[in-house]
Every structure is written in C-alpha cells, then in structure tokens.
Design a protein around this motif. Structure first.
Motif, mmCIF file in Angstrom:
data_model
loop_
_atom_site.group_PDB
_atom_site.id
_atom_site.type_symbol
_atom_site.label_atom_id
_atom_site.label_comp_id
_atom_site.label_asym_id
_atom_site.label_seq_id
_atom_site.Cartn_x
_atom_site.Cartn_y
_atom_site.Cartn_z
ATOM 1 N N GLY A 197 2.624 1.695 -3.368
ATOM 2 C CA GLY A 197 1.725 2.289 -4.358
ATOM 3 C C GLY A 197 1.576 3.781 -4.173
ATOM 4 O O GLY A 197 1.576 4.548 -5.139
ATOM 5 N N VAL A 248 -0.610 -2.581 -3.867
ATOM 6 C CA VAL A 248 -0.059 -1.414 -4.566
ATOM 7 C C VAL A 248 -1.176 -0.644 -5.263
ATOM 8 O O VAL A 248 -1.215 0.598 -5.247
ATOM 9 N N GLY A 249 -2.110 -1.372 -5.867
ATOM 10 C CA GLY A 249 -3.226 -0.721 -6.542
ATOM 11 C C GLY A 249 -4.087 0.082 -5.591
ATOM 12 O O GLY A 249 -4.535 1.194 -5.920
ATOM 13 N N TYR A 303 0.830 -1.205 0.000
ATOM 14 C CA TYR A 303 0.000 0.000 0.000
ATOM 15 C C TYR A 303 0.867 1.258 0.000
ATOM 16 O O TYR A 303 0.619 2.201 -0.765
ATOM 17 N N CYS A 360 0.497 -6.815 -5.651
ATOM 18 C CA CYS A 360 0.043 -5.850 -6.666
ATOM 19 C C CYS A 360 -1.321 -5.281 -6.309
ATOM 20 O O CYS A 360 -1.604 -4.104 -6.587
ATOM 21 N N ALA A 419 -2.288 3.206 -4.960
ATOM 22 C CA ALA A 419 -2.286 4.077 -6.138
ATOM 23 C C ALA A 419 -3.597 4.834 -6.298
ATOM 24 O O ALA A 419 -3.614 5.971 -6.792
ATOM 25 N N THR A 448 3.531 6.017 -7.346
ATOM 26 C CA THR A 448 2.609 6.471 -8.395
ATOM 27 C C THR A 448 2.890 7.910 -8.794
ATOM 28 O O THR A 448 2.860 8.256 -9.980
ATOM 29 N N THR A 459 -1.463 0.498 -11.552
ATOM 30 C CA THR A 459 -1.784 -0.861 -11.102
ATOM 31 C C THR A 459 -1.500 -1.880 -12.197
ATOM 32 O O THR A 459 -0.892 -2.936 -11.948
#
Length: 392
Positions: A21, A241-242, A18, A238, A245, A25, A48
């Motif tokens: 991201g 991370v999304g 998290y 991922c 983002a 970004t 993402t």
C-alpha cells in the motif's frame, strides 16, 4: 481457534500488504496530488477501494497461479514454509526501501515461491517459463507502444488534455441545498475539470491494476497452504494495503507529487495508462506482473519517441522544437516551446538518445530490481533445502 503460527503468518502477510500500500499508492495518485486534484486522504481512500475491486475480481487468478499452479503439489506450502516465503517477500521490500529502489514485489514473490518449489522438487517449470517469457515481453511491448505514442501522437494528446491549474480551490461546498454538496468553484473552468477527472480516473485504473497483481504477493502462500480461504485472505490483504495507503504512503505521495510537477501531466497519463493496461491484461491471464519495470520501460519509450519525433514543416517555419525536461534519471521533452530564431538556437537544447538516461542511476535501479528478486530466490532455496525444520 487460530494457531500461533497461523497468526504469525497473517501478521507477516499484513506487513507485506502494508508495504504494498505504501509503495503503490504514490505511483497511482502522485499525478493527482501534483496537480492539486485530490488530497492525500482521498488518494488513500480511492487506492483502498479500487485495489480491493481489482483483488476481488481478477486478482484471485494470480493468487491461484502463485499458490496452486507454480508448484505441482500445493502441499509443499506447509504453514512454516508459507511464513518463511512471506518473510522473504517482506525482507526484500525492506531492502528495496533502504536502497531507495522500488523492488518488484511480484518478481520477489515468484522467486521466493520458486525457491521453495525447486528445493522440494515440485516447481512447475511450464508455468515458471510462461511467467518468465511474459516478464521479458511485456516491458518491450510497453516500450514500443509508448515510443509510438511519443513519436507520433503525443503533441495531439498534449493539446487535448494538458491542464493548467487556476488560482484557488477546485471545488467549494454548495450550502444552498438541503444537503451541502461539492460544486466547482468560480475560478474552475470546464477544461480544468476535465483534466482533473482524467487524472483521478487514471489513478483509480492504476489502483485497480495493482490489486489485480499485487494481492497475490501478500496472501498466495497462505491460500496455497490451505490454512486461509481465498475470500477472507483477500479482505485481510486489502485491509493491510489500505492501512499503508493512509499512513506511510502520505510521505511518498508528497515526494512523488512534487517531483511529478516537473513531468508533463500528459506524459504521466500516457505512462500510467499503458502500464496499467498491460498489468491488467497479464493479471487476467494469471501472470504476476512487475508494474515498476513495465512503467519504467514505458517512460523510457515515451521519452525516446518524443526525442526522435519528426519536425513538421509549420514547426520548422516557426522555429519550434522540443525541449527536454529532466525527470529523475530520465528526460522527457515538452512540446510546443518556441525557440530563438533559426540559426541562433543552442544546440544542446535538442535532446539526443543519450540525454534520456543518467547511466549511473539507471544502472543502479536496473541492478537492484534484478538483484533483490534473485537474492530472495537463492535465499528461499537455500533455506528450504538445508534447514531441516521444513522437512522438504
């Protein structure tokens, strides 16, 4: 049935992803936001997607390096140890955010795992030495490539790709077809569309490079422990991370988008391209790269090259020289501005090497970028060495 400790490990890994991201970004799509070439929602979606592509392809090589090769015996990655390593990585990210300094997640992750390996007597010094050498060499390579570009090629690139935004939206919805599709608005010209395409493409390249290197920072300990397989770990990382983002990155996108309007778009593209290319190369050979440090050195190199570029005869005749543009702690000059007639220029308008840095800010950034990974390394070593619960 997932054990409670494994669930805790996954939650901590999600927290790390998290933050990754949120932190990566903005550098990737800040130029696109600043140029009104993309929305924050589009930036989050592209981040993402391309982060996942980078993680799924090259990123697993870096996961293997951190989770299986940096220590001789991956068995040292007990579930308890893996959770502790992830905790140190997440804590370091938090400290960096508190001080407003983008800490190197890769250096922190390597330091934490190295602390574990050293405490257990299982650290692979050969792999550690290879990583350390590339950490020293890659920023120098980025600096010199950017310096050469800034000194000899920047003016040509600026004329080729510099973009000025027209009034009104870039695209409008064409409803004359059966399925409405976006189409260039009447105020958008071909050069502007080309510039927008380049800016977005560079952002996608940076997102891809981030995936190749940063996915390991979130999942390598759990994969090394054998508690989580590579593919589901990549998906979980991922996904985290999304989330970052689409949420916390919106604030940093706003900040960086506004700040980058002061930075010539061409300079942002050069720095991003050189940095992302180096990170992808390092990830391809399994080296966890520090994008923050490489990008910083590229920006310094580009500014230095622009400040020391040779003045051509036509420029001397026309009285044209470079003008410095302040960007945070660094100064990057913008070519092509016409100065007063020869003999009436203000001497301070011509930048010197000393103008490239704010010594106080630069020292703070460099200090924190090295102190935070060092603290993570020392903290991890002390924890695994002296806390008996880990049984090393």
């Amino acid at each position: 049935m997932i054990s409670a400790l494994l669930l805790v490990g996954i939650v901590v890994a999600v927290f790390v992803g998290y933050n990754i991201g949120g932190a990566t970004t903005a550098p990737a799509f800040g130029p696109a936001i600043g140029a009104d070439a993309a929305s924050k929602t589009a930036a989050g979606g592209l981040m993402t997607i391309f982060f996942f592509v980078g993680a799924w392809t090259i990123g697993r090589r870096v996961v293997d390096t951190l989770g299986r090769e940096l220590v001789h015996d991956p068995a040292v990655f007990s579930l308890e140890a893996s959770v502790a390593v992830l905790f140190f990585i997440g804590a370091a990210l938090f400290v960096g955010n508190v001080f407003g300094v983008p800490a190197s997640t890769s250096m922190t992750a390597v330091g934490s795992i190295a602390g574990l390996g050293f405490a257990a007597g299982e650290l692979n010094w050969t792999v550690m030495g290879e990583i350390a050498i590339w950490w020293l060499v890659s920023p120098i390579i980025g600096f010199w490539i950017s310096l050469i570009i800034g000194r000899y090629f920047y003016s040509y690139l600026n004329r080729a790709i510099a973009m000025e935004r027209s009034e009104g939206p870039l695209f409008e919805i064409d409803r004359s077809r059966i399925v409405p599709i976006p189409a260039p608005s009447d105020t958008t010209n071909r050069r502007e569309l080309g510039g927008v395409t380049v800016v977005i493409a560079i952002g996608c390249l940076m997102a891809y490079s981030s995936g190749t290197s940063n996915i390991a920072n979130a999942i390598a300990p759990l994969v090394g422990s054998g508690e989580l397989e590579m593919n589901p770990a990549i998906v979980i990382g991922c996904f985290a991370v999304g989330i970052g983002a689409f949420t916390i990155a919106r604030r940093t996108l706003e900040t960086m988008g506004n700040e980058l309007t002061e930075l010539p778009l061409t300079a942002a593209i050069v720095v991003a391209t050189v940095s992302a290319t180096l990170v992808i190369f390092l990830s391809a050979i399994g080296i966890p790269a520090s994008f923050v440090i490489i990008a910083t050195m590229c920006l310094i190199g580009l500014g230095w090259g622009r400040a020391t570029r040779p003045i051509t005869v036509p420029e001397a005749v026309r009285g044209e020289k470079s003008t410095p543009v302040s960007v945070g702690a660094l100064t990057v000059d913008e070519a092509g501005e016409e100065l007063p007639p020869i003999g009436e220029e203000e001497p301070e308008r011509i930048p010197s090497a000393a103008d490239l840095f704010d010594p106080g800010t630069t020292a703070r950034v460099v200090l924190m970028q090295n102190v935070i990974p060092a603290l993570a390394t020392i903290g991890a070593y002390a924890t695994f060495q002296f806390v008996p619960v880990f049984g090393l």
